[in-house]
Write an enzyme that holds these catalytic residues in place. Structure first.
Site, PDB file in Angstrom:
ATOM      1  N   HIS A 124       0.861  -1.183   0.000  1.00 59.18           N
ATOM      2  CA  HIS A 124       0.000   0.000   0.000  1.00 59.18           C
ATOM      3  C   HIS A 124       0.903   1.241   0.000  1.00 59.18           C
ATOM      4  O   HIS A 124       2.023   1.189   0.518  1.00 59.18           O
ATOM      5  CB  HIS A 124      -0.846  -0.053   1.274  1.00 59.18           C
ATOM      6  N   ASP A 201       3.060  -4.842   7.829  1.00 56.37           N
ATOM      7  CA  ASP A 201       1.839  -4.041   7.769  1.00 56.37           C
ATOM      8  C   ASP A 201       0.663  -5.010   7.906  1.00 56.37           C
ATOM      9  O   ASP A 201       0.357  -5.763   6.980  1.00 56.37           O
ATOM     10  CB  ASP A 201       1.825  -3.294   6.430  1.00 56.37           C
ATOM     11  N   GLN A 204      -4.499  -5.288   6.706  1.00 52.16           N
ATOM     12  CA  GLN A 204      -5.502  -6.142   6.056  1.00 52.16           C
ATOM     13  C   GLN A 204      -5.525  -7.557   6.640  1.00 52.16           C
ATOM     14  O   GLN A 204      -6.287  -8.396   6.178  1.00 52.16           O
ATOM     15  CB  GLN A 204      -5.224  -6.246   4.550  1.00 52.16           C
ATOM     16  N   LYS A 227     -10.279  -0.828  10.235  1.00 56.82           N
ATOM     17  CA  LYS A 227     -10.363  -2.048   9.422  1.00 56.82           C
ATOM     18  C   LYS A 227     -10.583  -3.276  10.294  1.00 56.82           C
ATOM     19  O   LYS A 227     -10.561  -4.414   9.817  1.00 56.82           O
ATOM     20  CB  LYS A 227      -9.089  -2.212   8.600  1.00 56.82           C
ATOM     21  N   CYS A 365      -4.871   2.569  -3.658  1.00 57.35           N
ATOM     22  CA  CYS A 365      -3.630   3.055  -3.024  1.00 57.35           C
ATOM     23  C   CYS A 365      -2.505   2.040  -3.168  1.00 57.35           C
ATOM     24  O   CYS A 365      -1.672   1.879  -2.264  1.00 57.35           O
ATOM     25  CB  CYS A 365      -3.828   3.413  -1.557  1.00 57.35           C
TER      26      CYS A 365
HETATM   27  N1  PMP Z   1      -1.718  -0.762   4.522  1.00 57.27           N
HETATM   28  C1  PMP Z   1      -2.679  -1.506   3.973  1.00 57.27           C
HETATM   29  C2  PMP Z   1      -2.356  -2.892   3.501  1.00 57.27           C
HETATM   30  C3  PMP Z   1      -3.960  -0.970   3.829  1.00 57.27           C
HETATM   31  O1  PMP Z   1      -4.917  -1.701   3.266  1.00 57.27           O
HETATM   32  C4  PMP Z   1      -4.223   0.339   4.292  1.00 57.27           C
HETATM   33  C5  PMP Z   1      -5.598   0.958   4.153  1.00 57.27           C
HETATM   34  N2  PMP Z   1      -6.201   0.760   2.907  1.00 57.27           N
HETATM   35  C6  PMP Z   1      -3.199   1.060   4.875  1.00 57.27           C
HETATM   36  C7  PMP Z   1      -1.958   0.472   4.982  1.00 57.27           C
HETATM   37  C8  PMP Z   1      -3.391   2.430   5.394  1.00 57.27           C
HETATM   38  O2  PMP Z   1      -4.219   2.400   6.505  1.00 57.27           O
HETATM   39  P1  PMP Z   1      -4.815   3.734   7.117  1.00 57.27           P
HETATM   40  O3  PMP Z   1      -5.361   4.520   5.968  1.00 57.27           O
HETATM   41  O4  PMP Z   1      -5.872   3.251   8.041  1.00 57.27           O
HETATM   42  O5  PMP Z   1      -3.703   4.427   7.813  1.00 57.27           O
END
Ligand code: PMP
Length: 405
Positions: A124, A201, A204, A227, A365
């Site tokens: 991401h 990270d 997910q 999430k 993203c």
């Molecule tokens: N890493 C991953 C794998 C994500 O899916 C996301 C959110 N789509 C993020 C980081 C960023 O998370 P946040 O916007 O809640 O900071």
């Protein structure tokens, strides 16, 4: 474990019981954010109705209650992640803030010109951009672990990329764009053999399977509450105690200090050292309530149910003529990314929305992942444990009607 009855579970999520565009809402945008069970909503209103205070333990009764509730939430996160101490749990805004914190503290202290930062092609933007900013500041080099056509990291290439200059490996546990589950435990072990630190990270991953950071043996682990069926604006950075001891603070201010003069400040111990200012107390309490909820359901029950549902959905989607699945790794969860003939993904998203079906359509993203496939985006339904086989049926039926445009 109690049997997993999705219809009973759905009663706990008030938002799911509504019509959108005249159709029952089908929430398949769980990779973007998850819905909140009633006990989380109740925990928030209870906090604001009964306990709201800033957290200065000794000051007065409400302050003590708010402090206790905030620290109890930290302990719930500790148990949920299998960390060895609650002092390894730092509350932040979300995964984005957690990774920026690591880049700006661990990174600035330990990464120099010519050092290498290894990221996968599944990251991401939140696990790319903070490292790029650091690389620009320091002269460090970013290297990318390639992925195969079905969306798995290529382990031989990964091993080849690791070297004496690799300082940190940043990998997602589950790809938000493709749903691939990465072999993060194995990748961590390999990185450690080369003396590199590992950030996983978990944004997910934590909502779909049990996680134990001590088993993974990662150095850093991140998650976003929103999430994980919890409120927005709260998230977690886990880091090993010995690493936290050694890190400089990031933001300065109240709460992160033991003693301040104009000449010098003595910092608090972790986790307070990394939580400058008034924290997001209510939403931390909400995160604790969400963890209570999914712990009651049982993460292994959730994992088992979702595994079957994901396999079923992949199979049904693959039967639709003109539908091209992107990301077909055997180990995957939740995410069903696809293209439908040559229909623009945004249009597919809109057509589904007209039928009450919420999905994300776009690059998620994860533009470098899209670039790997020579595309700019996908349609992305993503599942949670409250989704049903019937909802997949409806999704497939609607896609059958829009595939001719
Ligand atoms: N890493 C991953 C794998 C994500 O899916 C996301 C959110 N789509 C993020 C980081 C960023 O998370 P946040 O916007 O809640 O900071």
């Amino acid at each position: 474990d109690a049997p997993f009855d999705v219809q009973v579970i759905r009663k706990d999520f008030p938002i799911l019981h509504q019509k959108v565009n005249g159709k029952p809402l089908i929430w398949l945008d769980n990779a973007a954010t998850t819905q909140k069970p009633q006990n989380v909503i109740d925990a928030l209103s209870h906090y604001y109705q009964q306990d709201n205070s800033n957290i200065h333990r000794a000051a007065h009764t409400l302050a003590a209650r708010a402090t206790d509730a905030y620290e109890a939430a930290r302990e719930k996160v500790q148990r949920f992640l299998g960390a060895s101490s609650s002092s390894e749990i730092i509350f932040v805004r979300g995964t984005t803030e957690a990774i920026n914190l690591v880049a700006q503290t661990y990174g600035r202290k330990n990464i120099r010109a010519g050092d290498e930062i290894l990221l996968s092609n599944l990251e991401h933007h939140a696990n790319i951009v903070p490292w790029q900013m650091l690389a620009q500041e320091t002269g460090a080099i970013i290297k990318v672990i390639p992925i195969s056509d079905n969306g798995e990291v290529i382990l031989e290439e990964y091993t080849r990329l690791l070297g004496p200059r690799t300082r940190i490996v940043g990998i997602t546990q589950v790809s938000n764009a493709l749903g691939t589950i990465l072999p993060v435990r194995e990748m961590t072990e390999i990185a450690h053999r080369h003396g590199a630190r590992v950030l996983i990270d978990g944004a997910q991953a934590v909502s779909h399977q049990p996680v134990n950071v001590q088993e993974l043996n990662c150095d850093f682990y991140t998650l976003s509450g929103h999430k994980l069926f919890a409120p927005n604006g709260i998230g977690v950075l886990y880091a090993k105690r010995e690493i936290l001891e050694d890190l400089p603070p990031w933001q300065g201010g109240g709460s992160m200090i033991r003693h301040v003069t104009f000449e010098k400040t003595i910092y608090s111990d972790p986790p307070a050292k990394f939580e400058a200012g008034t924290p997001n107390i209510a939403d931390a309490v909400g995160l604790g309530a969400a963890i209570d909820y999914i712990t009651r359901l049982g993460m292994t029950n959730i994992e088992r149910y979702e595994h079957q549902l994901t396999e079923y959905a992949m199979q049904r989607l693959a039967e639709i003529p003109g539908l091209r699945l992107i990301g077909t790794a055997p180990h995957k969860v939740s995410v069903l990314s696809f293209l439908l003939n040559d229909i623009p993904v945004e249009e597919v998203g809109k057509r589904l929305a007209q039928e009450g079906i919420a999905v994300r359509a776009g690059h998620h993203c994860a533009q470098p992942t899209m670039q790997r496939y020579g595309i700019t985006g996908t349609v992305r339904p993503s599942l949670a444990f409250y989704n049903t086989y019937q909802e997949i049926e409806t999704l497939v039926e609607v896609l059958q009607t829009i595939r001719f445009r």
